[in-house]
Design a protein around this motif. Structure first.
Motif, PDB file in Angstrom:
ATOM      1  N   UNK A 166       0.808  -1.214   0.000  1.00  0.00           N
ATOM      2  CA  UNK A 166       0.000   0.000   0.000  1.00  0.00           C
ATOM      3  C   UNK A 166       0.838   1.259   0.000  1.00  0.00           C
ATOM      4  N   UNK A 205       5.065  17.231   7.430  1.00  0.00           N
ATOM      5  CA  UNK A 205       4.331  16.163   8.110  1.00  0.00           C
ATOM      6  C   UNK A 205       3.542  15.264   7.172  1.00  0.00           C
ATOM      7  N   UNK A 209       5.899   8.840   8.709  1.00  0.00           N
ATOM      8  CA  UNK A 209       5.433   7.454   8.781  1.00  0.00           C
ATOM      9  C   UNK A 209       4.810   7.125  10.137  1.00  0.00           C
ATOM     10  N   UNK A 210       3.800   6.279  10.142  1.00  0.00           N
ATOM     11  CA  UNK A 210       3.315   5.703  11.388  1.00  0.00           C
ATOM     12  C   UNK A 210       4.177   4.493  11.687  1.00  0.00           C
ATOM     13  N   UNK A 211       4.824   4.512  12.809  1.00  0.00           N
ATOM     14  CA  UNK A 211       5.760   3.423  13.094  1.00  0.00           C
ATOM     15  C   UNK A 211       5.676   3.018  14.560  1.00  0.00           C
ATOM     16  N   UNK A 212       6.033   1.783  14.814  1.00  0.00           N
ATOM     17  CA  UNK A 212       6.131   1.297  16.187  1.00  0.00           C
ATOM     18  C   UNK A 212       7.458   0.582  16.333  1.00  0.00           C
ATOM     19  N   UNK A 224      -3.211   1.982  18.137  1.00  0.00           N
ATOM     20  CA  UNK A 224      -2.822   3.032  17.196  1.00  0.00           C
ATOM     21  C   UNK A 224      -3.488   2.838  15.844  1.00  0.00           C
ATOM     22  N   UNK A 228      -5.836   5.847  14.506  1.00  0.00           N
ATOM     23  CA  UNK A 228      -5.448   6.632  13.335  1.00  0.00           C
ATOM     24  C   UNK A 228      -5.964   6.033  12.033  1.00  0.00           C
ATOM     25  N   UNK A 230      -5.394   3.229  10.383  1.00  0.00           N
ATOM     26  CA  UNK A 230      -4.273   2.864   9.516  1.00  0.00           C
ATOM     27  C   UNK A 230      -4.523   1.560   8.773  1.00  0.00           C
ATOM     28  N   UNK A 231      -3.857   1.418   7.646  1.00  0.00           N
ATOM     29  CA  UNK A 231      -3.851   0.152   6.922  1.00  0.00           C
ATOM     30  C   UNK A 231      -2.627  -0.665   7.266  1.00  0.00           C
TER      31      UNK A 231
ATOM     32  N   UNK B   1       7.066   9.718  16.781  1.00  0.00           N
ATOM     33  CA  UNK B   1       6.213   8.741  17.470  1.00  0.00           C
ATOM     34  C   UNK B   1       4.844   9.363  17.751  1.00  0.00           C
ATOM     35  N   UNK B   2       3.795   8.577  17.575  1.00  0.00           N
ATOM     36  CA  UNK B   2       2.455   9.070  17.869  1.00  0.00           C
ATOM     37  C   UNK B   2       2.201   8.918  19.359  1.00  0.00           C
ATOM     38  N   UNK B  21      -2.637  14.620  14.376  1.00  0.00           N
ATOM     39  CA  UNK B  21      -3.713  13.850  13.767  1.00  0.00           C
ATOM     40  C   UNK B  21      -5.028  14.289  14.412  1.00  0.00           C
ATOM     41  N   UNK B 231      -8.957  -4.943   2.501  1.00  0.00           N
ATOM     42  CA  UNK B 231      -8.800  -3.562   2.915  1.00  0.00           C
ATOM     43  C   UNK B 231     -10.039  -2.752   2.611  1.00  0.00           C
TER      44      UNK B 231
END
Lengths: 450, 450
Positions: A166, A205, A209-212, A224, A228, A230-231, B1-2, B21, B231
Motif C-alpha cells: 500500500x 508532516x 510514517x506511522x511506526x512502532x 494506534x 489513526x 491505519x492500513x 512517534x504518535x 492527527x 482492505x
C-alpha cells in the motif's frame, strides 16, 4: 459473490481450486474432513504448493496439526517457502511443538534469506510487534527515482515476492525510516524525480510514517491502528531501522482475539485452553475458576451460618435470602462489564475514573431504591409481614449500592496494580455481593424481626 | 512517534494543530474540556475547516453534541462540506436529532452533489452496508487508458476530493462493477493500455472484485473482510452498479462495537443506552434486565418455599444451598460465554452444534464429579453428617450437568429461532441453574435425610 456453499466433494473441490480463496478452500476442507478424513488428506496432498501454505493457515488448529503430521517434509517445505515471513515462522514454530526433528528438516530446506528472517522473527515474544510483522515490504532509498523503485516493485511482484503493498517506505543510507508514501500519492508523481526531491518539496508532516518499535506490545499497536485508521504500520528497530510492517488484517485478528479473551475472562474461562483436543485439560482449566468460586460460596455460607438460629426462627429468611444476593450479583455484573470494557477501549482512564464510579453508584442507588420498593411489597404480601418487607427493602439498597461501588472499583484497583481488570474481577465481585447480600439481609432481620 | 502526551493548553494546541492527527486533537480537547469548557469551545471555533469535521468525528458523543449546539451554522456547513459522504451524513443526522432546523440549514448550504449523496445515504437502515459506505472512490471505464484514469486521480487528489485510495474499480458502460485492480498492480502497468486490454490479458479471477450488495447486513460485510483479509469492499446496487466502498477502518469499529455489545448483552446491559447524558435513562434500561432477574430469583425462592419444613428441620440446608446454585451458575456462565462467542465467530455452526453440546456436557460432568467429591467431604466434616455430604455431592453433579447442557443448548436454540444468542441467554440460564440447584439439593435432602 463470495461465501458460496462449501464444496463437500474432494474431486470437485480440487477442480475448482483456482477460483477459490484459500479461506473458502479451508472452509470446504473442514466440511470434507467431517465426512471423511481420508478425503481431507487427499485434497491437502494434491493442492498446489502456492495454495497449500495459505490454506493451512486458515484451517482450525486441530486440523492444521493433523496436516503437519500427515504431509511430507518436502511438501511442507515447499509450502512454507512461498509464505510471507511472519506466516512461515508461525508454521515452523507450530511444527516444532509437534515434531522438532521435522521442523528442523523443513527449516534446513528453506532458502538462506528466509532462514535468516525466520531466525530473527522467532526471537520475539508472542505479544511483541516484531512477532506480527512481515519482513516483505516495498522500500526505496532517498537518492532513487520513483521510476527505479517501481521497476523493482515490478520485478518483485513478477517473482511473487511482494503482495498487499500500500505504500513505499523511504529509508536513508543507514536504513532508518524517513517517510511513508502511499501508492495513491506515488502513482501521480513524476517518475523521474528522486524521493529526496519529492520529500524536500512536500510539507514536513505529509509523509511522516506511522511506526512502532519492534518490542511494542501488539495491543498498543492495535490501539494506534484503530485510533489513526491505519492500513499498515511500519515496525522499526534500533535507530529507527526499518524492519517490517504489520497490516490491518493482522490487527483485526488481534482485536477480535482480545475481545474473546475479555469475555472469557469475565466468565472465568481461560481462552488459551478452550481449543485443546484433550477435554480433560479444558475441564481442569475451568475447574480452577470454579474452585475460586467455591471458596467464595463457602465464605458466603459461613456468613449464613452465623445466623442459623435466626433462620430457624424465621424460615422465610431462607426462602428470600437468595433474592438479595442474586440481585446484587446481577447489578454488579452489569457495572463490571461496562467498566472492564470501557477501560479496555480507553473510554475510561484512571484519571477520570472518579466520574465513572460516581455514575455507577448513582445508577445502582436508583435501581436499589426501585427494587427495594418492589421487593419490599412482594415480601410483605407473600409472608404477610410488614417488617420482613422492610428488611428485604433495606438490604436491597445496601447490596445494590455495594454492587455498584465494588463493580466499578474492583477493575480500577486491578488496573492500578497493572493487573488485567477482566481477570478475577468477577470472583472478587461475587464474593462482595454474596457476603454483603447475605449479611445485610440476615443481620437486619435479626435486629428488626427478633 | 504518535501518542504523545495530550496538550492541555488551548493556545499551545492551536499552535501545533498542523502536526497533529485529528484523533490526537480530539484527545487533547477532551482533556481541555475537563479543565475548562470555554477553552474547549474556543479551540473548536478557531481550528481550520479542514480539521474541524475530522476532529468532531473523533470526539465522544456528549462533547460532539455540545459542539453541534455551540458552533455556528456556517462553521458546521464548511466542516461537513469537506467530509466524506458517509461521515457528512452521520453528522447531519446527529444534528437533526438535536436541532432539526439547524440541520436543514446546514444541509441547504452544501454543494448539490453532496446533497444528493447525503439524501441517498440517509435512506439506509443503520446496519446496512449502504449506511457505512462512502461514495467517494476511484473508478475507471473499460475503454479508458490507465494513464487517463491516473490523470483524473491526480486532479481529484489535488482538489482534496479523494483520499485513502487503494484500488481502481473498473466499470462497464452500465456502471456495473467489472473488476477491482489494486494500486500495486496498477502502478506497474503500461499506462498507455486501456483497462479492457489489461483485463483481457489477465487471468479471469485475478481482478475479481470483492463486493457486497448495499442492503447487506454490516456484520456480514465484517465477516467477509475478516475472512478474506480485505482492505476495502465495493458496495453495489441494482445490476451490480457500483455505489460506494467500505474501508477496513470502518469494519474495525464494527467488530469492536459488536464485541462490546455481546459482552454487555451477556451481562444484561443495553449498549445503546450506556452513553446517555441522562443517567436515569441508563438506570431504567439496566432495570429491565434486573427485573427479569428478579422474576428468576422469585421463581427460585418459590422452589425453596416448597421445602420450608425440611429447612426448618435441618438448618444446615439453608447454609449450604447457595453453594450448589452458585457453582451451577458459574459453570453455566463458562459454557455460555464459550458458546455465544464461538457462534458469533463462526467456529460453531448449527450443523456441528451437537459436538459442541457433547463437549460441554462432558466437561461439566467431569467438573461436577470433581466438585461433588470436594464439597461432599467439606459438608460431611463441617456438619459431621455423612448423608449431608452425599446430598450435596449428588446435587452438585446434577446441577453442573444441567449447567453444561443448558449453557450449551440455550444459545443454540435462540440462534435456531434467529434470536441473538447473547440476548437473554444469561437470564434463561440462571433460571435453570437456580431452580435445578435448589430443587435437586432440597429434594435429595428431603428423601435422604428425613
Amino acid at each position: 459473490m463470495q461465501n458460496e456453499e462449501p464444496i463437500k466433494d474432494a474431486n470437485e473441490l480440487l477442480e475448482k481450486l483456482e477460483n477459490l480463496h484459500p479461506s473458502d478452500i479451508a472452509y470446504s476442507l473442514r466440511k470434507i474432513e467431517n465426512e471423511s478424513v481420508d478425503d481431507f488428506f487427499y485434497v491437502l496432498k494434491t493442492i498446489p504448493d502456492e495454495l497449500l501454505g495459505e490454506v493451512l493457515l486458515e484451517l482450525p488448529d486441530n486440523l492444521r496439526e493433523a496436516a503437519y503430521t500427515e504431509l511430507s517434509i518436502q511438501r511442507l517445505t515447499d509450502a512454507v517457502d512461498l509464505l510471507e515471513s511472519d506466516d512461515a515462522t508461525d508454521i515452523i514454530q507450530e511444527i516444532e511443538e509437534i515434531d522438532i526433528e521435522k521442523a528442523k528438516e523443513i527449516y534446513d530446506g528453506l532458502e538462506e534469506e528466509d532462514k535468516k528472517d525466520i531466525e530473527w522473527l522467532k526471537r520475539y515474544e508472542e505479544d511483541e510487534a516484531g512477532a506480527y510483522m512481515q519482513t516483505e515490504l516495498f522500500s526505496a532509498k532517498l537518492n532513487e527515482t520513483v521510476g527505479e523503485s517501481i521497476q523493482r516493485l515490478k520485478t518483485a511482484k513478477a517473482n511473487d515476492e511482494l503482495i498487499n503493498i500500500h505504500q513505499v517506505f523511504v529509508v536513508n543510507e543507514e536504513k532508518s525510516l524517513i517517510a511513508s508514501i502511499s501508492l495513491e500519492d506515488l502513482i501521480i508523481f513524476d517518475f523521474d524525480k528522486t524521493y529526496e526531491e519529492i520529500l524536500n518539496q512536500a510539507d514536513e508532516f505529509k509523509y511522516k510514517p506511522f511506526k512502532v518499535s519492534d518490542n511494542t506490545h501488539i495491543d498498543e499497536v492495535a490501539k494506534q491502528v484503530e485510533q489513526y485508521d491505519l492500513n499498515v504500520v511500519a515496525v522499526v528497530g534500533y535507530q529507527d531501522m526499518l524492519m517490517g510492517r504489520i497490516t490491518s488484517d493482522d490487527i483485526l485478528d488481534v482485536i477480535e482475539q482480545n475481545a474473546t479473551e475479555q469475555m472469557y475472562q469475565l466468565a472465568g474461562v481461560n481462552e488459551g485452553f478452550e481449543h485443546e483436543d484433550n477435554l480433560i485439560t479444558t475441564a481442569k482449566k475451568r475447574a480452577i475458576w470454579l474452585f475460586l468460586n467455591l471458596g467464595t460460596a463457602i465464605l458466603a455460607s459461613l456468613v449464613i451460618g452465623l445466623f442459623d438460629q435466626t433462620i430457624q426462627a424465621y424460615v422465610a429468611l431462607a426462602i428470600l435470602m437468595p433474592i438479595v444476593a442474586s440481585m446484587g450479583g446481577n447489578a454488579g455484573t452489569q457495572t463490571l462489564a461496562v467498566m472492564v470494557r470501557q477501560l479496555a477501549l480507553g473510554d475510561i482512564e484512571l484519571e477520570n475514573a472518579k466520574d465513572a464510579v460516581k455514575k455507577e453508584v448513582f445508577i445502582s442507588l436508583v435501581n436499589g431504591l426501585l427494587f427495594a420498593i418492589i421487593m419490599g411489597i412482594i415480601a410483605w404480601i407473600w409472608f404477610d409481614e410488614k417488617l420482613l418487607g422492610l428488611v428485604i427493602a433495606l438490604s436491597m439498597v445496601v447490596n445494590l449500592f455495594s454492587a455498584g461501588f465494588f463493580g466499578a472499583s474492583i477493575p480500577l484497583v486491578l488496573k492500578k496494580f497493572n493487573i488485567d481488570p477482566a481477570v478475577g474481577s468477577t470472583v472478587l465481585l461475587t464474593t462482595v455481593t454474596d457476603i454483603v447480600g447475605f449479611f445485610s439481609f440476615l443481620m437486619l432481620a435479626k435486629v428488626i424481626l427478633l
